[in-house]
Design a protein around this motif. Sequence first.
Motif, PDB file in Angstrom:
ATOM      1  N   PRO A 120      17.857 -12.124 -29.950  1.00 22.55           N
ATOM      2  CA  PRO A 120      17.210 -11.459 -28.809  1.00 22.55           C
ATOM      3  C   PRO A 120      16.005 -12.213 -28.267  1.00 22.55           C
ATOM      4  O   PRO A 120      15.763 -12.213 -27.053  1.00 22.55           O
ATOM      5  N   ALA A 121      15.243 -12.872 -29.131  1.00 23.74           N
ATOM      6  CA  ALA A 121      14.054 -13.595 -28.673  1.00 23.74           C
ATOM      7  C   ALA A 121      14.432 -14.812 -27.844  1.00 23.74           C
ATOM      8  O   ALA A 121      13.769 -15.126 -26.844  1.00 23.74           O
ATOM      9  N   GLN A 126       8.214 -14.250 -32.435  1.00 22.61           N
ATOM     10  CA  GLN A 126       9.502 -14.798 -32.006  1.00 22.61           C
ATOM     11  C   GLN A 126       9.706 -14.625 -30.506  1.00 22.61           C
ATOM     12  O   GLN A 126      10.195 -15.538 -29.824  1.00 22.61           O
ATOM     13  N   LEU A 127       9.327 -13.466 -29.982  1.00 20.12           N
ATOM     14  CA  LEU A 127       9.465 -13.226 -28.541  1.00 20.12           C
ATOM     15  C   LEU A 127       8.561 -14.162 -27.740  1.00 20.12           C
ATOM     16  O   LEU A 127       8.969 -14.725 -26.719  1.00 20.12           O
ATOM     17  N   LEU A 128       7.332 -14.342 -28.213  1.00 17.59           N
ATOM     18  CA  LEU A 128       6.413 -15.254 -27.539  1.00 17.59           C
ATOM     19  C   LEU A 128       6.924 -16.692 -27.611  1.00 17.59           C
ATOM     20  O   LEU A 128       6.780 -17.460 -26.647  1.00 17.59           O
ATOM     21  N   ALA A 129       7.509 -17.060 -28.734  1.00 21.04           N
ATOM     22  CA  ALA A 129       8.071 -18.404 -28.875  1.00 21.04           C
ATOM     23  C   ALA A 129       9.219 -18.613 -27.893  1.00 21.04           C
ATOM     24  O   ALA A 129       9.379 -19.710 -27.331  1.00 21.04           O
ATOM     25  N   GLY A 130      10.013 -17.566 -27.676  1.00 21.22           N
ATOM     26  CA  GLY A 130      11.110 -17.670 -26.716  1.00 21.22           C
ATOM     27  C   GLY A 130      10.609 -17.933 -25.312  1.00 21.22           C
ATOM     28  O   GLY A 130      11.140 -18.779 -24.581  1.00 21.22           O
ATOM     29  N   ILE A 131       9.563 -17.200 -24.922  1.00 17.26           N
ATOM     30  CA  ILE A 131       8.982 -17.396 -23.596  1.00 17.26           C
ATOM     31  C   ILE A 131       8.369 -18.793 -23.482  1.00 17.26           C
ATOM     32  O   ILE A 131       8.562 -19.498 -22.481  1.00 17.26           O
TER      33      ILE A 131
END
Length: 253
Positions: free
Chosen positions: A188-189, A94-99
């Motif tokens: 958060p992501a 999810q964090l990588l998808a946000g970036i």
Amino acid sequence: MLWDEPFDALLRTIAEFIGAFFFFFIGIGAGVSISIAGEPSLLVVALANGLALAIAVTALGHISGGHFNPAVTIGFLVTRRIAPLLAVMYIVAQLLAGIAAAAMVRWLWPGTFAKAAGYGAPALDPGLSSGEGLVLEALPTAFLVFVVFATAADIRGAFKIIAGFAIGLTVSVDVMVGGPLTGAMMNPARAFGSHVVDNTWSNAWIWYVGPILGGAIAALLYELLYLRPLRPAPPGVPEAGVEEESVAVAALE
């Protein structure tokens, strides 16, 4: 166990990345595009976010559960409804998808519109304190996670019927309420990706701590109230009026 089916865990994690990327890209892109069109509309942004999430959950919910949000994943983690390692894999995806989503918007959108919008980075209204901003992120996230548990985690819910419509609508109405004040990230992501790409970190903790707290509280509340009764129901026919103590009840004494 997770390690018994590593390929299945990988496929679930990839689904989380794809769904989160789609959700974030549409949400950020819609905000930038209405600026280009010169007709800023909170309703358009709210519907874009809600519909994107509804589509993502409908398309991929049967594979990964359709979290697309660390606050949702942590809600499932604290209620022991997801393996810790799989939860970590989900959150990383999810964090990588946000970036990736914020970077894609930075690359594709022309001129300075995307940069002026901070590539989707949220901002706190000047009239709000950090504490008020924290609550305004925690409360809508609690609403969202409560609905997720009611429709997806609860086997009595309507998940198979509405497929994510209620979850998407919850995001839309939350954005309509909190969008002008905190951006109503509830994720958060989503906030992290834009913070990384825009390299702005002012009050960033609000959009991480608020949703995680709100989501965890809502998940535990639904779990304790509706999914995990404190005492098992007594055996027998209710009409008989006899509440015979079962072995399970005796074990609790």
